[in-house]
Design a protein around this motif. Structure first.
Motif, short mmCIF file in Angstrom:
data_model
loop_
_atom_site.label_atom_id
_atom_site.label_comp_id
_atom_site.label_asym_id
_atom_site.label_seq_id
_atom_site.Cartn_x
_atom_site.Cartn_y
_atom_site.Cartn_z
N LEU A 40 0.83 -1.21 0.00
CA LEU A 40 0.00 0.00 0.00
C LEU A 40 0.86 1.26 0.00
O LEU A 40 0.54 2.25 -0.68
N GLN A 41 1.97 1.23 0.73
CA GLN A 41 2.87 2.38 0.75
C GLN A 41 3.46 2.65 -0.63
O GLN A 41 3.48 3.79 -1.10
N TYR A 42 3.94 1.60 -1.28
CA TYR A 42 4.51 1.76 -2.62
C TYR A 42 3.45 2.26 -3.59
O TYR A 42 3.71 3.17 -4.37
N GLN A 43 2.28 1.65 -3.57
CA GLN A 43 1.24 2.01 -4.52
C GLN A 43 0.75 3.45 -4.32
O GLN A 43 0.45 4.13 -5.30
N SER A 44 0.70 3.90 -3.09
CA SER A 44 0.21 5.26 -2.86
C SER A 44 1.30 6.31 -3.11
O SER A 44 1.00 7.44 -3.48
N LYS A 45 2.54 5.92 -2.92
CA LYS A 45 3.65 6.87 -3.08
C LYS A 45 4.04 7.07 -4.54
O LYS A 45 4.39 8.16 -4.96
N TYR A 46 4.01 6.01 -5.31
CA TYR A 46 4.48 6.06 -6.69
C TYR A 46 3.33 5.78 -7.65
O TYR A 46 2.77 4.69 -7.66
N ASP A 47 3.01 6.76 -8.46
CA ASP A 47 1.99 6.58 -9.48
C ASP A 47 2.69 6.04 -10.72
O ASP A 47 3.44 6.75 -11.37
N SER A 48 2.48 4.76 -11.00
CA SER A 48 3.21 4.17 -12.13
C SER A 48 2.40 3.06 -12.77
O SER A 48 1.28 2.76 -12.37
N VAL A 49 3.01 2.44 -13.72
CA VAL A 49 2.35 1.35 -14.44
C VAL A 49 2.77 -0.02 -13.92
O VAL A 49 2.53 -1.02 -14.56
N TYR A 50 3.42 -0.04 -12.76
CA TYR A 50 3.83 -1.33 -12.19
C TYR A 50 2.62 -2.20 -11.87
O TYR A 50 1.58 -1.72 -11.47
N THR A 51 2.82 -3.48 -12.03
CA THR A 51 1.79 -4.44 -11.64
C THR A 51 2.01 -4.84 -10.18
O THR A 51 3.06 -4.56 -9.60
N THR A 52 1.03 -5.51 -9.60
CA THR A 52 1.18 -6.00 -8.23
C THR A 52 2.39 -6.90 -8.14
O THR A 52 3.14 -6.86 -7.16
N ARG A 53 2.63 -7.70 -9.14
CA ARG A 53 3.79 -8.59 -9.16
C ARG A 53 5.08 -7.78 -9.10
O ARG A 53 6.02 -8.15 -8.38
N ASP A 54 5.14 -6.67 -9.84
CA ASP A 54 6.32 -5.81 -9.80
C ASP A 54 6.52 -5.23 -8.41
O ASP A 54 7.64 -5.21 -7.89
N TRP A 55 5.43 -4.75 -7.81
CA TRP A 55 5.51 -4.19 -6.46
C TRP A 55 6.02 -5.24 -5.48
O TRP A 55 6.86 -4.95 -4.62
N LEU A 56 5.50 -6.45 -5.59
CA LEU A 56 5.92 -7.51 -4.67
C LEU A 56 7.40 -7.86 -4.85
O LEU A 56 8.09 -8.13 -3.87
N ALA A 57 7.88 -7.81 -6.08
CA ALA A 57 9.31 -8.05 -6.32
C ALA A 57 10.14 -6.96 -5.66
O ALA A 57 11.17 -7.24 -5.04
N LEU A 58 9.71 -5.71 -5.76
CA LEU A 58 10.43 -4.60 -5.13
C LEU A 58 10.38 -4.71 -3.61
O LEU A 58 11.37 -4.41 -2.93
N ILE A 59 9.26 -5.14 -3.08
CA ILE A 59 9.14 -5.33 -1.64
C ILE A 59 10.07 -6.45 -1.19
O ILE A 59 10.75 -6.33 -0.16
N ALA A 60 10.11 -7.55 -1.94
CA ALA A 60 11.02 -8.65 -1.60
C ALA A 60 12.47 -8.16 -1.61
O ALA A 60 13.26 -8.51 -0.72
N LEU A 61 12.81 -7.35 -2.58
CA LEU A 61 14.16 -6.78 -2.65
C LEU A 61 14.46 -5.92 -1.43
O LEU A 61 15.51 -6.05 -0.80
N GLN A 62 13.53 -5.04 -1.07
CA GLN A 62 13.72 -4.17 0.09
C GLN A 62 13.86 -4.99 1.37
O GLN A 62 14.76 -4.74 2.17
N LEU A 63 12.98 -5.96 1.58
CA LEU A 63 13.04 -6.76 2.80
C LEU A 63 14.30 -7.60 2.86
O LEU A 63 14.89 -7.78 3.94
N SER A 64 14.75 -8.10 1.71
CA SER A 64 15.99 -8.87 1.68
C SER A 64 17.18 -7.98 2.01
O SER A 64 18.08 -8.38 2.78
N ALA A 65 17.20 -6.77 1.47
CA ALA A 65 18.29 -5.84 1.78
C ALA A 65 18.28 -5.48 3.27
O ALA A 65 19.34 -5.43 3.91
N ASP A 66 17.09 -5.25 3.82
CA ASP A 66 16.97 -4.98 5.26
C ASP A 66 17.52 -6.15 6.08
O ASP A 66 18.24 -5.95 7.06
N ASN A 67 17.19 -7.35 5.66
CA ASN A 67 17.65 -8.56 6.35
C ASN A 67 19.18 -8.66 6.29
O ASN A 67 19.83 -8.96 7.30
#
Length: 97
Positions: A40-67
């Motif tokens: 929800l944060q990504y979708q509300s912050k960035y107005d783009s043509v990304y799909t939910t799958r794209d958002w989830l990939a970016l979230i996985a990347l962010q959480l992995s980097a945090d880890n």
């Protein structure tokens, strides 16, 4: 006992069946909520043509980097090395006495 059972986790509006140990249920549900919150944060912050799958990939990347950052912070090997060096130095000093 490591008895496993089936639960359903919802992420991005889709339900996923997963088999887990009973003691993992709360953390898995919290993880799913965290992913949905970040989505929800990504979708509300960035107005783009990304799909939910794209958002989830970016979230996985962010959480992995945090880890990985957390793993680096918890790496005690530099401290262990310094302790060994100081111990060796102390042993040499005491042998000379």
């Amino acid at each position: 006992m490591d008895e496993k059972f089936l639960i359903h986790i919802e992420i991005a509006g889709r339900r996923y069946p997963i088999t887990i140990r009973r003691d993992e249920e709360e953390i898995m549900r919290a993880a799913a909520r965290q992913i949905d919150k970040k989505l929800l944060q990504y979708q509300s912050k960035y107005d783009s043509v990304y799909t939910t799958r794209d958002w989830l990939a970016l979230i996985a990347l962010q959480l992995s980097a945090d880890n990985l950052r957390m793993e680096e912070k918890q790496d005690t090997s530099p401290f262990e090395k310094k302790i060994r060096e100081l111990t060796d130095e102390l042993d040499r000093y005491l042998k000379d006495k």
